[in-house]
Design a protein around this motif. Structure first.
Motif, PDB file in Angstrom:
ATOM      1  N   VAL A   1      10.314  19.276 -17.915  1.00  0.00           N
ATOM      2  CA  VAL A   1       9.935  20.683 -17.787  1.00  0.00           C
ATOM      3  C   VAL A   1       8.597  20.887 -18.482  1.00  0.00           C
ATOM      4  O   VAL A   1       8.409  20.461 -19.622  1.00  0.00           O
ATOM      5  N   LEU A   2       7.689  21.534 -17.792  1.00  0.00           N
ATOM      6  CA  LEU A   2       6.384  21.898 -18.338  1.00  0.00           C
ATOM      7  C   LEU A   2       6.323  23.417 -18.291  1.00  0.00           C
ATOM      8  O   LEU A   2       6.322  24.007 -17.212  1.00  0.00           O
ATOM      9  N   SER A   3       6.348  24.065 -19.469  1.00  0.00           N
ATOM     10  CA  SER A   3       6.473  25.516 -19.485  1.00  0.00           C
ATOM     11  C   SER A   3       5.792  26.144 -20.688  1.00  0.00           C
ATOM     12  O   SER A   3       5.644  25.516 -21.738  1.00  0.00           O
ATOM     13  N   ALA A   4       5.403  27.398 -20.524  1.00  0.00           N
ATOM     14  CA  ALA A   4       4.821  28.166 -21.628  1.00  0.00           C
ATOM     15  C   ALA A   4       5.903  28.807 -22.497  1.00  0.00           C
ATOM     16  O   ALA A   4       5.608  29.315 -23.569  1.00  0.00           O
ATOM     17  N   PHE A   5       7.140  28.780 -22.042  1.00  0.00           N
ATOM     18  CA  PHE A   5       8.241  29.313 -22.842  1.00  0.00           C
ATOM     19  C   PHE A   5       8.559  28.341 -23.967  1.00  0.00           C
ATOM     20  O   PHE A   5       8.855  27.175 -23.716  1.00  0.00           O
ATOM     21  N   THR A   6       8.491  28.823 -25.190  1.00  0.00           N
ATOM     22  CA  THR A   6       8.666  27.916 -26.328  1.00  0.00           C
ATOM     23  C   THR A   6       9.838  28.277 -27.229  1.00  0.00           C
ATOM     24  O   THR A   6      10.012  27.657 -28.267  1.00  0.00           O
ATOM     25  N   SER A   7      10.637  29.245 -26.833  1.00  0.00           N
ATOM     26  CA  SER A   7      11.774  29.599 -27.685  1.00  0.00           C
ATOM     27  C   SER A   7      12.823  28.496 -27.630  1.00  0.00           C
ATOM     28  O   SER A   7      13.034  27.851 -26.600  1.00  0.00           O
ATOM     29  N   GLU A   8      13.462  28.310 -28.752  1.00  0.00           N
ATOM     30  CA  GLU A   8      14.462  27.247 -28.866  1.00  0.00           C
ATOM     31  C   GLU A   8      15.597  27.448 -27.863  1.00  0.00           C
ATOM     32  O   GLU A   8      16.102  26.480 -27.285  1.00  0.00           O
ATOM     33  N   SER A   9      15.976  28.691 -27.611  1.00  0.00           N
ATOM     34  CA  SER A   9      17.078  28.945 -26.675  1.00  0.00           C
ATOM     35  C   SER A   9      16.710  28.534 -25.246  1.00  0.00           C
ATOM     36  O   SER A   9      17.543  27.986 -24.520  1.00  0.00           O
ATOM     37  N   VAL A  10      15.460  28.760 -24.839  1.00  0.00           N
ATOM     38  CA  VAL A  10      15.012  28.370 -23.500  1.00  0.00           C
ATOM     39  C   VAL A  10      14.959  26.848 -23.388  1.00  0.00           C
ATOM     40  O   VAL A  10      15.422  26.270 -22.401  1.00  0.00           O
ATOM     41  N   ILE A  11      14.424  26.206 -24.397  1.00  0.00           N
ATOM     42  CA  ILE A  11      14.339  24.743 -24.395  1.00  0.00           C
ATOM     43  C   ILE A  11      15.739  24.135 -24.350  1.00  0.00           C
ATOM     44  O   ILE A  11      16.016  23.235 -23.540  1.00  0.00           O
ATOM     45  N   ASN A  12      16.648  24.640 -25.173  1.00  0.00           N
ATOM     46  CA  ASN A  12      18.023  24.125 -25.188  1.00  0.00           C
ATOM     47  C   ASN A  12      18.709  24.331 -23.848  1.00  0.00           C
ATOM     48  O   ASN A  12      19.422  23.444 -23.364  1.00  0.00           O
ATOM     49  N   ARG A  13      18.482  25.484 -23.243  1.00  0.00           N
ATOM     50  CA  ARG A  13      19.091  25.761 -21.937  1.00  0.00           C
ATOM     51  C   ARG A  13      18.587  24.780 -20.883  1.00  0.00           C
ATOM     52  O   ARG A  13      19.361  24.251 -20.087  1.00  0.00           O
ATOM     53  N   ALA A  14      17.288  24.533 -20.862  1.00  0.00           N
ATOM     54  CA  ALA A  14      16.724  23.572 -19.904  1.00  0.00           C
ATOM     55  C   ALA A  14      17.340  22.191 -20.101  1.00  0.00           C
ATOM     56  O   ALA A  14      17.671  21.507 -19.127  1.00  0.00           O
ATOM     57  N   MET A  15      17.501  21.799 -21.354  1.00  0.00           N
ATOM     58  CA  MET A  15      18.086  20.484 -21.642  1.00  0.00           C
ATOM     59  C   MET A  15      19.566  20.441 -21.231  1.00  0.00           C
ATOM     60  O   MET A  15      20.036  19.446 -20.696  1.00  0.00           O
ATOM     61  N   GLU A  16      20.283  21.531 -21.447  1.00  0.00           N
ATOM     62  CA  GLU A  16      21.692  21.598 -21.052  1.00  0.00           C
ATOM     63  C   GLU A  16      21.855  21.502 -19.539  1.00  0.00           C
ATOM     64  O   GLU A  16      22.826  20.951 -19.046  1.00  0.00           O
ATOM     65  N   TYR A  17      20.894  22.031 -18.792  1.00  0.00           N
ATOM     66  CA  TYR A  17      20.959  22.010 -17.339  1.00  0.00           C
ATOM     67  C   TYR A  17      20.517  20.669 -16.750  1.00  0.00           C
ATOM     68  O   TYR A  17      20.670  20.444 -15.561  1.00  0.00           O
ATOM     69  N   GLY A  18      19.962  19.786 -17.582  1.00  0.00           N
ATOM     70  CA  GLY A  18      19.648  18.448 -17.086  1.00  0.00           C
ATOM     71  C   GLY A  18      18.250  17.938 -17.354  1.00  0.00           C
ATOM     72  O   GLY A  18      17.936  16.807 -16.989  1.00  0.00           O
ATOM     73  N   ALA A  19      17.387  18.740 -17.966  1.00  0.00           N
ATOM     74  CA  ALA A  19      16.043  18.248 -18.283  1.00  0.00           C
ATOM     75  C   ALA A  19      16.132  17.193 -19.386  1.00  0.00           C
ATOM     76  O   ALA A  19      16.923  17.333 -20.318  1.00  0.00           O
ATOM     77  N   GLU A  20      15.356  16.153 -19.266  1.00  0.00           N
ATOM     78  CA  GLU A  20      15.330  15.115 -20.306  1.00  0.00           C
ATOM     79  C   GLU A  20      14.193  15.331 -21.283  1.00  0.00           C
ATOM     80  O   GLU A  20      14.271  14.898 -22.425  1.00  0.00           O
ATOM     81  N   TYR A  21      13.132  15.969 -20.804  1.00  0.00           N
ATOM     82  CA  TYR A  21      11.966  16.229 -21.649  1.00  0.00           C
ATOM     83  C   TYR A  21      11.508  17.659 -21.421  1.00  0.00           C
ATOM     84  O   TYR A  21      11.640  18.189 -20.322  1.00  0.00           O
ATOM     85  N   TYR A  22      10.967  18.262 -22.445  1.00  0.00           N
ATOM     86  CA  TYR A  22      10.433  19.614 -22.348  1.00  0.00           C
ATOM     87  C   TYR A  22       9.064  19.611 -23.013  1.00  0.00           C
ATOM     88  O   TYR A  22       8.943  19.300 -24.188  1.00  0.00           O
ATOM     89  N   ILE A  23       8.042  19.940 -22.254  1.00  0.00           N
ATOM     90  CA  ILE A  23       6.678  19.971 -22.779  1.00  0.00           C
ATOM     91  C   ILE A  23       6.223  21.424 -22.790  1.00  0.00           C
ATOM     92  O   ILE A  23       6.179  22.078 -21.741  1.00  0.00           O
TER      93      ILE A  23
END
Length: 76
Positions: free
Chosen positions: A39-61
């Motif tokens: 995921v490449l995103s301007a959203f940097t809140s921990e809750s958004v990052i955690n949600r992306a990872m829970e849905y299947g993202a392996e990396y968040y930039i």
């Protein structure tokens, strides 16, 4: 396109015109668990990052990033 090409990884944004980025991540992860999702995103809140990872993202930039070399290294 994914079905035809079966990439090793995908780079995806959470903001997609007419689509829910989290739902797209979840669907890709369920149908193609072998594909690494970045995921490449301007959203940097921990809750958004955690949600992306829970849905299947392996990396968040998070954007903006200072140096692309620091972003992600994949062993394909």
């Amino acid at each position: 396109i994914i079905k035809q090409t079966l990439p090793n990884f995908l780079i995806i944004s959470l903001v997609l015109k007419g689509l829910d980025g989290f739902a797209v991540i979840e669907k890709i992860h369920k149908e193609y668990p072998q594909i690494k999702i970045i995921v490449l995103s301007a959203f940097t809140s921990e809750s958004v990052i955690n949600r992306a990872m829970e849905y299947g993202a392996e990396y968040y930039i998070a954007k903006p990033f200072d140096n692309i070399k620091r972003a992600v290294s994949l062993n394909a």
